[in-house]
Design a protein around this motif. Sequence first.
Motif, mmCIF file in Angstrom:
data_model
loop_
_atom_site.group_PDB
_atom_site.id
_atom_site.type_symbol
_atom_site.label_atom_id
_atom_site.label_comp_id
_atom_site.label_asym_id
_atom_site.label_seq_id
_atom_site.Cartn_x
_atom_site.Cartn_y
_atom_site.Cartn_z
ATOM 1 N N ARG A 86 0.830 -1.203 0.000
ATOM 2 C CA ARG A 86 0.000 0.000 0.000
ATOM 3 C C ARG A 86 0.868 1.258 0.000
ATOM 4 O O ARG A 86 0.561 2.251 -0.664
ATOM 5 N N TYR A 87 1.959 1.216 0.759
ATOM 6 C CA TYR A 87 2.865 2.354 0.835
ATOM 7 C C TYR A 87 3.485 2.648 -0.526
ATOM 8 O O TYR A 87 3.517 3.794 -0.972
ATOM 9 N N VAL A 88 3.975 1.616 -1.197
ATOM 10 C CA VAL A 88 4.602 1.792 -2.508
ATOM 11 C C VAL A 88 3.605 2.392 -3.498
ATOM 12 O O VAL A 88 3.929 3.320 -4.251
ATOM 13 N N GLU A 89 2.394 1.857 -3.498
ATOM 14 C CA GLU A 89 1.380 2.373 -4.414
ATOM 15 C C GLU A 89 1.075 3.844 -4.125
ATOM 16 O O GLU A 89 0.972 4.662 -5.051
ATOM 17 N N SER A 103 15.189 -0.433 -3.351
ATOM 18 C CA SER A 103 15.899 -1.425 -4.168
ATOM 19 C C SER A 103 15.083 -2.690 -4.371
ATOM 20 O O SER A 103 15.328 -3.446 -5.315
ATOM 21 N N GLY A 104 14.130 -2.969 -3.476
ATOM 22 C CA GLY A 104 13.336 -4.181 -3.624
ATOM 23 C C GLY A 104 12.312 -4.326 -2.526
ATOM 24 O O GLY A 104 12.352 -3.609 -1.509
ATOM 25 N N LYS A 179 6.087 -2.656 -11.195
ATOM 26 C CA LYS A 179 6.860 -3.243 -12.290
ATOM 27 C C LYS A 179 8.350 -2.954 -12.196
ATOM 28 O O LYS A 179 9.173 -3.758 -12.639
ATOM 29 N N GLU A 180 8.739 -1.824 -11.626
ATOM 30 C CA GLU A 180 10.154 -1.450 -11.631
ATOM 31 C C GLU A 180 10.942 -2.058 -10.469
ATOM 32 O O GLU A 180 12.169 -1.943 -10.422
ATOM 33 N N TYR A 181 10.240 -2.721 -9.537
ATOM 34 C CA TYR A 181 10.923 -3.241 -8.353
ATOM 35 C C TYR A 181 11.103 -4.754 -8.412
ATOM 36 O O TYR A 181 10.173 -5.477 -8.792
#
Length: 203
Positions: A86-89, A103-104, A179-181
């Motif tokens: 949720r945080y990443v989004e 980085s991941g 997609k980028e992680y």
Amino acid sequence: MESLFFFEDAKFDNKNKSAKQIYSQSNKSGYAVLSVSTEIPLDFFFSDTSIIDAHSTIEKAFKENNLPNENIFLMGVGLSGHCVLRYVEFVKKTNLSFILNISGLVVCDAPLDWVRQYNEGKRDRRINFDEGAVWEGTFSNFILEKNLGGTPVTNLENYLEFSTYSYSDETNRHIQYFKEYPVRAYMEVAIEYWLEKKTKNHN
């Protein structure tokens, strides 16, 4: 230095169990660990306010301690794993002044599909096999109904928006944010336990 981040559902004073278990091992291996809590027990990150609060804590920690913003891995088990996603989004959709150089992502047993999760809770209450499962199903479904405005039958769209991935979402609307992680996802494989103790082989 590489840094491991946890989003915890316990208060800070509880020493955040998941992160505490790996503090010594991580430090010996050259990893730093930052454990972040909104101090709201069982915070599902329903509200952007919770995510902003967690982000503000992270930003403050970096700026006040001059921490290097590189080689950062977000990690979480169960609900904490859901909060990582949720945080990443949220970060991807929001114009923030401070951005983590991620980085991941590493998650374990993180609920991705809240439609499926709701139906599992409903099933556990119906078969009434395990007291813990009945309690968890009752509690989680109450929280979901209250915060998502009903059930998946009455308000499916809110469940799909809240889910990182849902079998019921034909558009896979959230995949673009990840997609980028590099992502590593683990699942508990105690098959005999789930079959015998949680009777997951029953309908």
